[in-house]
Design a protein around this motif. Structure first.
Motif, PDB file in Angstrom:
ATOM      1  N   THR A 147      -1.479  -1.330  -4.179  1.00  0.00           N
ATOM      2  CA  THR A 147      -2.625  -0.474  -3.916  1.00  0.00           C
ATOM      3  C   THR A 147      -2.143   0.943  -3.683  1.00  0.00           C
ATOM      4  O   THR A 147      -1.312   1.178  -2.805  1.00  0.00           O
ATOM      5  CB  THR A 147      -3.411  -0.961  -2.696  1.00  0.00           C
ATOM      6  OG1 THR A 147      -3.833  -2.315  -2.903  1.00  0.00           O
ATOM      7  CG2 THR A 147      -4.644  -0.089  -2.462  1.00  0.00           C
ATOM      8  N   THR A 196      -3.328   0.964  -9.251  1.00  0.00           N
ATOM      9  CA  THR A 196      -3.733  -0.129  -8.367  1.00  0.00           C
ATOM     10  C   THR A 196      -4.107  -1.365  -9.165  1.00  0.00           C
ATOM     11  O   THR A 196      -4.948  -1.296 -10.077  1.00  0.00           O
ATOM     12  CB  THR A 196      -4.923   0.309  -7.489  1.00  0.00           C
ATOM     13  OG1 THR A 196      -4.497   1.359  -6.624  1.00  0.00           O
ATOM     14  CG2 THR A 196      -5.437  -0.853  -6.658  1.00  0.00           C
ATOM     15  N   SER A 231      -3.424   4.458  -2.617  1.00  0.00           N
ATOM     16  CA  SER A 231      -4.581   5.075  -1.984  1.00  0.00           C
ATOM     17  C   SER A 231      -4.132   5.936  -0.827  1.00  0.00           C
ATOM     18  O   SER A 231      -3.146   5.637  -0.151  1.00  0.00           O
ATOM     19  CB  SER A 231      -5.544   3.998  -1.490  1.00  0.00           C
ATOM     20  OG  SER A 231      -6.613   4.578  -0.768  1.00  0.00           O
ATOM     21  N   LEU A 243       0.851  -1.185   0.000  1.00  0.00           N
ATOM     22  CA  LEU A 243       0.000   0.000   0.000  1.00  0.00           C
ATOM     23  C   LEU A 243       0.889   1.238   0.000  1.00  0.00           C
ATOM     24  O   LEU A 243       1.812   1.347   0.826  1.00  0.00           O
ATOM     25  CB  LEU A 243      -0.903   0.000   1.234  1.00  0.00           C
ATOM     26  CG  LEU A 243      -1.749   1.246   1.484  1.00  0.00           C
ATOM     27  CD1 LEU A 243      -2.767   1.427   0.362  1.00  0.00           C
ATOM     28  CD2 LEU A 243      -2.453   1.146   2.834  1.00  0.00           C
TER      29      LEU A 243
END
Length: 124
Positions: free
Chosen positions: A121, A91, A123, A11
């Protein structure tokens, strides 16, 4: 038999960076071009980048040019994908695969020996 294993996903915030690794082992691993691909939920798998077996030729999808860099370790059995200026649309699950005939294209059908993938990912 050629085997590929991806790692390095995770992430990251938009604008951040991440480096993926693809470790190759098995028959003639040094003689294969290696490509990176990605697949987002509900979308088809798409080619991202490819590097020749000698590491002297690369190509990139337009969507990642100037942001991603593919490279190959001197031992040639590990290929990296350095991803910078990441966007939410990056992503996806990222896969690596091999082509004994070189980087003919970024079409998934031209590649074999797919790894299991690593999730990226982007974000906030």
């Amino acid at each position: 038999q050629l085997q590929l294993v991806e790692s390095g996903g995770g992430l990251v915030q938009p604008g951040g960076s991440l480096r993926l690794s693809c470790a190759a082992s098995g028959f003639a691993s040094d003689y294969h071009a290696i490509g990176w691909f990605r697949q987002a939920p509900g979308k088809e798998r798409e080619g991202v980048s490819c590097i020749s077996s000698e590491g002297d030729w690369t190509n990139y999808a337009d969507s990642v040019k100037g942001r991603f860099t593919i490279s190959r370790a001197s031992a040639k059995n590990t290929v990296y994908l350095q991803m910078s200026s990441l966007k939410p649309e990056d992503t996806a699950v990222y896969f690596c695969a091999a082509d004994i005939r070189g980087c003919r294209s970024l079409l998934p059908g031209d590649f074999v020996s797919w790894g299991q993938g690593t999730q990226v990912t982007v974000s906030s």
